[in-house]
Design an enzyme around this catalytic site. Structure first.
Site, short mmCIF file in Angstrom:
data_model
loop_
_atom_site.label_atom_id
_atom_site.label_comp_id
_atom_site.label_asym_id
_atom_site.label_seq_id
_atom_site.Cartn_x
_atom_site.Cartn_y
_atom_site.Cartn_z
N ILE A 21 0.84 -1.20 0.00
CA ILE A 21 0.00 0.00 0.00
C ILE A 21 0.88 1.25 0.00
CG2 ILE A 21 -1.68 1.31 1.36
CD1 ILE A 21 -2.82 -1.57 2.14
N SER A 24 2.23 1.78 -3.48
CA SER A 24 1.20 2.34 -4.37
C SER A 24 0.95 3.81 -4.06
CB SER A 24 -0.10 1.54 -4.30
OG SER A 24 -0.79 1.77 -3.09
N GLU A 25 0.87 4.15 -2.78
CA GLU A 25 0.59 5.54 -2.42
C GLU A 25 1.71 6.48 -2.87
OE1 GLU A 25 -2.13 6.90 -1.46
OE2 GLU A 25 -3.24 5.07 -1.05
N LEU A 26 2.97 6.06 -2.71
CA LEU A 26 4.06 6.91 -3.18
C LEU A 26 4.04 7.02 -4.70
CD1 LEU A 26 5.14 7.19 -0.33
CD2 LEU A 26 7.41 6.77 -1.25
N TYR A 108 -1.78 12.67 4.44
CA TYR A 108 -2.66 11.82 3.64
C TYR A 108 -2.12 10.39 3.58
CZ TYR A 108 -4.36 9.24 -0.29
OH TYR A 108 -4.84 8.21 -1.05
#
Length: 176
Positions: A21, A24-26, A108
């Site tokens: 996760i 993916s977020e980065l 976030y």
């Protein structure tokens, strides 16, 4: 709407692994989903765990990052992985402040990791979520602040299925 039209095939939606996760977020920071999908799969093949990422040469991480832009995110990922392996024995910290202290993780991203990895009920905003709340709750308003949107998100958080809820908001907002 989400059951029919949601992007259920996104690989990061099929995992609760905080490392995946985090990756993916980065990758998704300032990069469109379509560009990230292929890079994500290749990156995870090369660096399937936080340990592999931490111990890989930075040059390999940057090469695997090619095409996503903002290479400092690859550096942040590598540094964060090293800290997680060194200070947390390879386990992602669940604590918000500990996540925020890691390179490349802002408000976030910390809240998104907590929500998508561990199902924690958090309030967070990204572009598509903002778009949905502006459209639905502030259609004719000017000067809507994040604090105003946060307040409405807080009031609308579901008790269950928080991952699906945020996925639906992001997908619906991506249409606009």
């Amino acid at each position: 709407w989400y059951r029919v039209h949601g992007r259920h095939d996104l690989p990061w939606r099929k995992t609760r692994d905080p490392y995946r996760i985090f990756v993916s977020e980065l990758m998704l920071q300032q990069t469109q989903v379509e560009r990230v999908i292929f890079q994500y799969a290749d990156f995870i093949k090369k660096f399937p765990t936080v340990h592999r990422c931490a111990h890989a040469p930075l040059a390999e991480i940057v090469i695997a990052w090619k095409g996503l832009g903002y290479n400092r995110r690859a550096l942040y990922m590598k540094r964060a992985a090293e800290i997680i392996v060194r200070d947390y024995r390879g386990k992602f910290p669940k604590d918000y402040e500990a996540l925020r202290a890691l390179p490349g993780i802002g408000d976030y991203t910390a809240r998104a990791i907590q929500t998508f990895a561990w199902g924690m009920s958090n309030v967070f905003i990204e572009t598509n979520i903002r778009r949905v709340f502006l459209h639905e709750f502030f259609p004719d308003a000017n000067g809507v602040t994040d604090a105003m949107i946060f307040s409405v998100i807080q009031k609308t958080l579901p008790k269950k299925h928080i991952r699906k809820w945020y996925g639906a908001l992001m997908d619906y907002g991506a249409l606009a």
